[in-house]
Scaffold this active site. Structure first.
Site, short mmCIF file in Angstrom:
data_model
loop_
_atom_site.label_atom_id
_atom_site.label_comp_id
_atom_site.label_asym_id
_atom_site.label_seq_id
_atom_site.Cartn_x
_atom_site.Cartn_y
_atom_site.Cartn_z
N THR A 25 0.78 -0.95 0.09
CA THR A 25 0.06 -0.10 0.05
C THR A 25 0.97 1.31 0.00
OG1 THR A 25 -1.73 -1.49 1.37
CG2 THR A 25 -1.85 1.35 1.28
N THR A 28 4.49 3.91 -3.58
CA THR A 28 5.59 3.30 -4.34
C THR A 28 4.91 1.82 -4.61
OG1 THR A 28 7.12 4.24 -2.78
CG2 THR A 28 7.99 2.48 -4.00
N ASP A 81 6.47 -4.00 -1.04
CA ASP A 81 5.75 -3.08 -0.36
C ASP A 81 6.85 -1.79 -0.24
OD1 ASP A 81 3.75 -1.43 0.97
OD2 ASP A 81 3.18 -2.66 2.41
N LYS A 94 6.52 1.29 8.93
CA LYS A 94 5.44 1.01 8.14
C LYS A 94 4.04 1.52 8.79
CE LYS A 94 4.75 -2.13 4.91
NZ LYS A 94 4.57 -0.87 3.94
N GLU A 103 -0.74 -5.67 6.15
CA GLU A 103 0.63 -5.59 5.64
C GLU A 103 1.54 -6.39 6.43
OE1 GLU A 103 1.83 -1.35 5.65
OE2 GLU A 103 0.63 -0.93 4.24
C1 5RP Z 1 1.33 2.18 4.14
C2 5RP Z 1 3.03 2.04 4.02
C3 5RP Z 1 3.71 2.49 2.89
O1 5RP Z 1 4.39 1.64 2.43
C4 5RP Z 1 4.71 3.60 3.39
O2 5RP Z 1 3.65 4.51 4.01
C5 5RP Z 1 5.35 4.38 2.39
O3 5RP Z 1 4.59 4.76 1.28
P1 5RP Z 1 4.98 5.74 0.13
O4 5RP Z 1 5.41 4.66 -0.91
O5 5RP Z 1 3.84 6.37 -0.28
O6 5RP Z 1 5.96 6.73 0.37
O7 5RP Z 1 3.75 1.60 4.91
O8 5RP Z 1 1.03 1.46 5.31
#
Ligand code: 5RP
Length: 226
Positions: A25, A28, A81, A94, A103
């Site tokens: 989520t 990325t 992730d 995270k 997750e």
């Molecule tokens: C979601 C997460 C995401 O992987 C984390 O916040 C990184 O997000 P981004 O890729 O938008 O920087 O842990 O719960």
């Protein structure tokens, strides 16, 4: 292609036929879902997909992908992730997506967990940039908060994106964002949070990643963590 897209494509190229793949989520992870969707469409790659949140399920479906429910799968070959922080001892923070239990469940159940980050996510210690997200049963939040405050922390219930209400996880939990004023060793903090009743899950992914893919100035570096 920007760094996020590059690291996402690198990970999507690791996927092979008949794998069961967990979709993370965040922005990325979204790039990974797009890169994987493009391989499925263009190369006829056959995979079973499961999502770590309603948001990533909707993203995958918007690209024409079918997503199995977690109940339907026995195991995962790969979980991909992003992360908010990565520390030198291979711990991740995270949880900005508010779906910690899904997750971590997918990360723990997968044969391989690949994390996609850029240099901005590398920190000296977990909690350096973000509060520690803690997913709690709604009726338990005050008692959980007090139990954590004993360890020199303070925090608040996370608000939803427009600030008008509370953030709620895909299965109806609330999120406490806790800041610790004393520097606890990450393993110790992980053990403390694991032991508090009412905590559904928390954002410390202690030594769970198998590979961190780090995008730096257009290059992708594999950091093997085992
Ligand atoms: C979601 C997460 C995401 O992987 C984390 O916040 C990184 O997000 P981004 O890729 O938008 O920087 O842990 O719960």
């Amino acid at each position: 292609m920007n760094d996020k897209e590059k690291v996402a494509k690198y990970a999507a190229d690791i996927v092979t036929n008949n794998m069961t793949v967990g979709l993370g989520t965040g922005s990325t992870a979204n790039c990974f879902i797009e890169a994987l969707a493009s391989r499925i469409k263009n190369e006829g790659l056959k995979v079973t997909l499961v999502a770590s949140s309603v948001v990533s399920m909707i993203k995958a479906k918007s690209l024409g992908l079918s997503v199995a429910s977690i109940e339907q799968i026995q195991s995962l070959d790969l979980y991909v992730d992003g992360a908010d922080e990565v520390s030198p001892d291979n711990t991740l923070l995270k949880g900005q997506g508010s779906d910690l239990v899904r997750e971590k469940l997918l990360a723990r159940s997968s044969k391989q967990f690949i994390v996609l980050v850029d240099q901005s996510k590398m920190v000296a210690r977990i909690g350096e940039r973000f509060a520690i997200p803690i997913e709690v049963l709604p009726f338990a939040w005050q008692l959980v908060k007090q139990s954590i405050e004993v360890f020199g922390a303070n925090g608040v219930l996370r608000k939803n994106s427009n600030g008008s209400g509370l953030a709620v996880s895909s299965q109806g939990s609330l999120i406490l964002d806790m800041v610790f004023d004393q520097e606890l060793e990450t393993g110790q903090l992980n053990a403390i949070l694991d032991s508090i009743p009412g905590v559904v899950e928390h954002g410390i992914f202690y030594q769970l990643a198998d590979i961190v893919l780090l995008a730096t100035d257009g290059d992708v570096k594999e950091i093997l963590t085992l």
